[in-house]
Design a protein around this motif. Sequence first.
Motif, PDB file in Angstrom:
ATOM      1  N   PHE A 100       0.825  -1.207   0.000  1.00  0.00           N
ATOM      2  CA  PHE A 100       0.000   0.000   0.000  1.00  0.00           C
ATOM      3  C   PHE A 100       0.864   1.263   0.000  1.00  0.00           C
ATOM      4  N   SER A 101       2.019   1.196   0.648  1.00  0.00           N
ATOM      5  CA  SER A 101       2.916   2.358   0.672  1.00  0.00           C
ATOM      6  C   SER A 101       3.491   2.630  -0.711  1.00  0.00           C
ATOM      7  N   ILE A 102       3.820   1.565  -1.433  1.00  0.00           N
ATOM      8  CA  ILE A 102       4.314   1.725  -2.808  1.00  0.00           C
ATOM      9  C   ILE A 102       3.212   2.308  -3.692  1.00  0.00           C
ATOM     10  N   MET A 103       1.994   1.803  -3.516  1.00  0.00           N
ATOM     11  CA  MET A 103       0.867   2.340  -4.284  1.00  0.00           C
ATOM     12  C   MET A 103       0.651   3.813  -3.949  1.00  0.00           C
ATOM     13  N   GLY A 104       0.834   4.158  -2.666  1.00  0.00           N
ATOM     14  CA  GLY A 104       0.691   5.552  -2.252  1.00  0.00           C
ATOM     15  C   GLY A 104       1.720   6.444  -2.915  1.00  0.00           C
ATOM     16  N   CYS A 105       2.949   5.958  -3.026  1.00  0.00           N
ATOM     17  CA  CYS A 105       3.999   6.731  -3.697  1.00  0.00           C
ATOM     18  C   CYS A 105       3.656   6.963  -5.162  1.00  0.00           C
ATOM     19  N   ILE A 106       3.125   5.933  -5.810  1.00  0.00           N
ATOM     20  CA  ILE A 106       2.720   6.070  -7.214  1.00  0.00           C
ATOM     21  C   ILE A 106       1.578   7.073  -7.340  1.00  0.00           C
ATOM     22  N   LEU A 107       0.635   7.009  -6.411  1.00  0.00           N
ATOM     23  CA  LEU A 107      -0.490   7.949  -6.434  1.00  0.00           C
ATOM     24  C   LEU A 107      -0.017   9.389  -6.275  1.00  0.00           C
ATOM     25  N   LEU A 108       0.960   9.611  -5.399  1.00  0.00           N
ATOM     26  CA  LEU A 108       1.466  10.961  -5.194  1.00  0.00           C
ATOM     27  C   LEU A 108       2.055  11.540  -6.474  1.00  0.00           C
ATOM     28  N   LEU A 109       2.611  10.676  -7.305  1.00  0.00           N
ATOM     29  CA  LEU A 109       3.225  11.144  -8.549  1.00  0.00           C
ATOM     30  C   LEU A 109       2.196  11.613  -9.574  1.00  0.00           C
ATOM     31  N   VAL A 110       0.964  11.093  -9.489  1.00  0.00           N
ATOM     32  CA  VAL A 110      -0.012  11.367 -10.560  1.00  0.00           C
ATOM     33  C   VAL A 110      -1.300  12.032 -10.076  1.00  0.00           C
ATOM     34  N   VAL A 111      -1.524  12.072  -8.750  1.00  0.00           N
ATOM     35  CA  VAL A 111      -2.831  12.485  -8.240  1.00  0.00           C
ATOM     36  C   VAL A 111      -3.182  13.929  -8.590  1.00  0.00           C
ATOM     37  N   ASN A 112      -2.187  14.789  -8.770  1.00  0.00           N
ATOM     38  CA  ASN A 112      -2.466  16.204  -9.037  1.00  0.00           C
ATOM     39  C   ASN A 112      -2.482  16.564 -10.520  1.00  0.00           C
ATOM     40  N   ILE A 113      -2.183  15.607 -11.384  1.00  0.00           N
ATOM     41  CA  ILE A 113      -2.128  15.908 -12.813  1.00  0.00           C
ATOM     42  C   ILE A 113      -3.487  16.352 -13.376  1.00  0.00           C
ATOM     43  N   PRO A 114      -4.606  15.659 -13.061  1.00  0.00           N
ATOM     44  CA  PRO A 114      -5.903  16.074 -13.640  1.00  0.00           C
ATOM     45  C   PRO A 114      -6.296  17.511 -13.330  1.00  0.00           C
ATOM     46  N   TRP A 115      -6.216  17.926 -12.052  1.00  0.00           N
ATOM     47  CA  TRP A 115      -6.644  19.299 -11.751  1.00  0.00           C
ATOM     48  C   TRP A 115      -5.703  20.322 -12.372  1.00  0.00           C
ATOM     49  N   VAL A 116      -4.427  19.982 -12.516  1.00  0.00           N
ATOM     50  CA  VAL A 116      -3.491  20.891 -13.172  1.00  0.00           C
ATOM     51  C   VAL A 116      -3.900  21.122 -14.622  1.00  0.00           C
ATOM     52  N   MET A 117      -4.218  20.040 -15.335  1.00  0.00           N
ATOM     53  CA  MET A 117      -4.584  20.156 -16.739  1.00  0.00           C
ATOM     54  C   MET A 117      -5.939  20.825 -16.931  1.00  0.00           C
ATOM     55  N   VAL A 118      -6.802  20.710 -15.924  1.00  0.00           N
ATOM     56  CA  VAL A 118      -8.131  21.327 -16.012  1.00  0.00           C
ATOM     57  C   VAL A 118      -8.109  22.773 -15.554  1.00  0.00           C
ATOM     58  N   ALA A 119      -7.439  23.064 -14.453  1.00  0.00           N
ATOM     59  CA  ALA A 119      -7.526  24.387 -13.825  1.00  0.00           C
ATOM     60  C   ALA A 119      -6.436  25.363 -14.255  1.00  0.00           C
ATOM     61  N   MET A 120      -5.217  24.897 -14.453  1.00  0.00           N
ATOM     62  CA  MET A 120      -4.104  25.807 -14.710  1.00  0.00           C
ATOM     63  C   MET A 120      -4.249  26.655 -15.984  1.00  0.00           C
ATOM     64  N   PRO A 121      -4.884  26.151 -17.048  1.00  0.00           N
ATOM     65  CA  PRO A 121      -5.002  26.981 -18.254  1.00  0.00           C
ATOM     66  C   PRO A 121      -5.742  28.294 -18.040  1.00  0.00           C
ATOM     67  N   ILE A 122      -6.520  28.386 -16.959  1.00  0.00           N
ATOM     68  CA  ILE A 122      -7.264  29.623 -16.710  1.00  0.00           C
ATOM     69  C   ILE A 122      -6.336  30.773 -16.345  1.00  0.00           C
ATOM     70  N   LEU A 123      -5.130  30.448 -15.892  1.00  0.00           N
ATOM     71  CA  LEU A 123      -4.173  31.479 -15.486  1.00  0.00           C
ATOM     72  C   LEU A 123      -3.418  32.000 -16.704  1.00  0.00           C
ATOM     73  N   LYS A 124      -3.806  33.163 -17.175  1.00  0.00           N
ATOM     74  CA  LYS A 124      -3.146  33.768 -18.327  1.00  0.00           C
ATOM     75  C   LYS A 124      -2.067  34.761 -17.897  1.00  0.00           C
ATOM     76  N   ASN A 125      -2.273  35.390 -16.750  1.00  0.00           N
ATOM     77  CA  ASN A 125      -1.323  36.373 -16.243  1.00  0.00           C
ATOM     78  C   ASN A 125      -0.109  35.674 -15.642  1.00  0.00           C
ATOM     79  N   GLY A 126       1.077  36.088 -16.052  1.00  0.00           N
ATOM     80  CA  GLY A 126       2.302  35.448 -15.599  1.00  0.00           C
ATOM     81  C   GLY A 126       2.518  35.511 -14.106  1.00  0.00           C
ATOM     82  N   PHE A 127       2.123  36.621 -13.484  1.00  0.00           N
ATOM     83  CA  PHE A 127       2.328  36.771 -12.047  1.00  0.00           C
ATOM     84  C   PHE A 127       1.365  35.878 -11.250  1.00  0.00           C
ATOM     85  N   PHE A 128       0.165  35.663 -11.765  1.00  0.00           N
ATOM     86  CA  PHE A 128      -0.745  34.706 -11.135  1.00  0.00           C
ATOM     87  C   PHE A 128      -0.192  33.282 -11.256  1.00  0.00           C
TER      88      PHE A 128
END
Length: 399
Positions: A100-128
């Motif tokens: 389960f710890s190994i699975m947790g490490c794998i999850l940490l590597l990928v768990v934030n990718i979806p929200w990054v690809m969905v939410a980050m494009p909204i930031l057009k301003n470089g300082f934001f």
Amino acid sequence: MKNKQYELILKVQLLIGILLTLCFSLHIGHKFIFLKQESPIILCSLVVIFVFTLLQNKNHYFQVMAKGLSILVLPYVFNFLVYNGVSFFNQVFPNEAILFSIMGCILLLVVNIPWVMVAMPILKNGFFRVLSIAIIDVSWTFNINNFVNLPESLHFLVYDALIVALESFVLAFFITKAWGLKFSWNLKFVKTSNFQLGSWLLLLGLMIWLIFFNTYLNIVDTWPELLSFWHWNNYEISYHFTADILAFSATAGIGEETIRGLEIIALLYAMRNFKSRITSAVIISAILFSLIHLSGLNTITNGTYYSIDMIAQQLTYALGFGLIFGVFYLYTGKLWLGMLIHFLIDLETTSSDESITMFTGWPAAIIILVVSVLIFGWMLTGKRRKFMEDNVDRIIAVD
């Protein structure tokens, strides 16, 4: 993967997060490291983001709120839920804790990718964009970095946050992709009329010299010893290399240089029409790098208690290192080389015996800052600056 697929995965993640948070709140089966006071806050945040996500196609306001809250909340929450979810299974099934710890490490590597690809494009301003990177950095700094019943064989990977450093490195490619840029961690060398091999070699030599100078400050007692040729055989230095020390140093090298690279890329893009874009980007990134060390206040790391005075010293020399590593990246185009130098500096410091001399403490911090400012100023002159400009044009080139 298309954006709609990322959106679907994110919705599933939000639902799972809501259910997990409810379980943790009700203390079903076992007690967790989940803090009671954080449970309702995290649950409400997940529910609100999920509702706004469902309604985002009906109203632009809901879309902005969904993505904005995702950037503010999810970097902390998703990692936090992984730590607690794995801890739950490690408690219920202790014999399978390593699985389960190994699975947790794998999850940490990928768990934030979806929200990054969905939410980050909204930031057009470089300082934001810079602000969003700082939010990610701070959120991971204040997270748990541990699994209950963590097997000793994975201690260095999780407890020393090496997996989080690797997570930030993986995520950097998706963050820049979401912004239509590239994570230029290994910029292809292109020789221009401004390139000077002598300056490149001298800068690399100075960085290597700094690895040992950082230690030498703590073993000499006089100015003549500091300024003259180093007589290493006059000092007894013993080294202690352990998995934790190696992981701690690698975490600093990979994680901190990844964040620095992202911040510099975002700052350069934000100030792409500024005449002083290199100077401003490096200074701002150095200040941000220095300030993140405030998170260590009143903590104990490698046996050292970080009081206000110790943190102030750390902020001082961290600012200096930030200036050097910033121009080093822009001149070489090799972020991985900065990671390696940073790793070796931390490894040399944490693995060797420390002593108290006339340069220990504030003198060492100020000397490092002065040396760094001198190197920084030298790099901003002549063809060296022009070659960095050549590299910058390629670093912030839009896909």
